[in-house]
Structure formats: structure tokens, C-alpha cells
Design a protein around this motif. Sequence first.
Motif, PDB file in Angstrom:
ATOM      1  N   ALA A  37      39.702  41.505  34.365  1.00  0.00           N
ATOM      2  CA  ALA A  37      41.117  41.431  34.706  1.00  0.00           C
ATOM      3  C   ALA A  37      41.709  42.830  34.868  1.00  0.00           C
ATOM      4  CB  ALA A  37      41.875  40.671  33.611  1.00  0.00           C
ATOM      5  N   PRO A  38      42.827  42.944  35.600  1.00  0.00           N
ATOM      6  CA  PRO A  38      43.461  44.242  35.798  1.00  0.00           C
ATOM      7  C   PRO A  38      44.342  44.676  34.630  1.00  0.00           C
ATOM      8  CG  PRO A  38      44.656  42.589  37.019  1.00  0.00           C
ATOM      9  CD  PRO A  38      43.454  41.898  36.411  1.00  0.00           C
ATOM     10  N   HIS A  39      44.485  43.806  33.627  1.00  0.00           N
ATOM     11  CA  HIS A  39      45.300  44.108  32.443  1.00  0.00           C
ATOM     12  C   HIS A  39      44.782  43.265  31.289  1.00  0.00           C
ATOM     13  CE1 HIS A  39      47.335  40.221  32.756  1.00  0.00           C
ATOM     14  NE2 HIS A  39      47.364  40.444  34.058  1.00  0.00           N
ATOM     15  N   ASP A  40      45.260  43.540  30.086  1.00  0.00           N
ATOM     16  CA  ASP A  40      44.872  42.743  28.921  1.00  0.00           C
ATOM     17  C   ASP A  40      45.426  41.329  29.111  1.00  0.00           C
ATOM     18  OD1 ASP A  40      44.110  41.804  26.455  1.00  0.00           O
ATOM     19  OD2 ASP A  40      45.112  43.385  25.315  1.00  0.00           O
TER      20      ASP A  40
ATOM     21  N   ILE B  75      41.723  37.621  43.175  1.00  0.00           N
ATOM     22  CA  ILE B  75      42.361  36.307  43.294  1.00  0.00           C
ATOM     23  C   ILE B  75      43.872  36.498  43.315  1.00  0.00           C
ATOM     24  CG2 ILE B  75      42.671  34.048  42.209  1.00  0.00           C
ATOM     25  CD1 ILE B  75      39.913  34.442  40.898  1.00  0.00           C
ATOM     26  N   PRO B  76      44.579  35.882  44.264  1.00  0.00           N
ATOM     27  CA  PRO B  76      46.042  36.017  44.296  1.00  0.00           C
ATOM     28  C   PRO B  76      46.658  35.634  42.944  1.00  0.00           C
ATOM     29  CG  PRO B  76      45.262  34.909  46.270  1.00  0.00           C
ATOM     30  CD  PRO B  76      44.083  35.026  45.343  1.00  0.00           C
ATOM     31  N   HIS B  77      47.637  36.406  42.519  1.00  0.00           N
ATOM     32  CA  HIS B  77      48.240  36.224  41.200  1.00  0.00           C
ATOM     33  C   HIS B  77      48.741  34.795  40.986  1.00  0.00           C
ATOM     34  CE1 HIS B  77      51.114  36.722  37.869  1.00  0.00           C
ATOM     35  NE2 HIS B  77      50.226  37.608  37.461  1.00  0.00           N
ATOM     36  N   ALA B  78      49.267  34.175  42.016  1.00  0.00           N
ATOM     37  CA  ALA B  78      49.847  32.831  41.887  1.00  0.00           C
ATOM     38  C   ALA B  78      48.828  31.777  41.463  1.00  0.00           C
ATOM     39  CB  ALA B  78      50.503  32.413  43.201  1.00  0.00           C
TER      40      ALA B  78
END
Length: 100
Positions: free
Chosen positions: A63-66, A37-40
Motif C-alpha cells: 500500500a502507499p500508506h499505513d 488500483i483506483p482508490h474508489a
Amino acid sequence: MVQQDVQLHTSQPGRAEGHTCGCAHDDADPVLDVRPIPHAIRHGAVFGAFGATPPGSSLVIVAPHDPLPLLAQLRELAPIEVGYLERGPEEWHVRITRLG
């Protein structure tokens, strides 16, 4: 306009027993993989999925990060319980249970 596929599937990580009430609905926690999903609009997508999660039910996000900032925002919407199913380094799997 760019079209992207978003993966939403169900799984039961860490659960030994299935749903037994006989009402024929799926007991698996929905899993939302937010990485494509686009970050925005990523947080908005999670808010929408969380809004559809009834009290006492859970949503698992990948998710790609915590996702600490996202979790803080969700806590402002409703009481939640957070459980990490996987902690990086490539991806985080987080079960978010809506308590109220």
C-alpha cells in the motif's frame, strides 16, 4: 472505460522453508499491490482477496500508506494477525493472516 493492470504475485518474505506436505500447491503468500488500483475500489479489491484467503493463511498487501482503516475493517470481518514487513515511507508491505 480505463483498463489498469493489477499486480498479484506470490513471495515468501521472511520464510526460510518451503511447503513440504507433498500436495503440489504453492505455499507462498499471495501479494496484492493495491497502489495501481483506483482508490474508489481499492478496499473492495482487498476484501475480495481476503475473502478468498482460508483461515490460517496469509495475504500480503503493498500500500502507499499505513492501511490502518482497512485493517480495522478487516478485523470486523474475521479475526486477523497483522505483521509489517516494510513500513514506508514510500510503501507499506503488510502480511494479514486470517485466524478464523
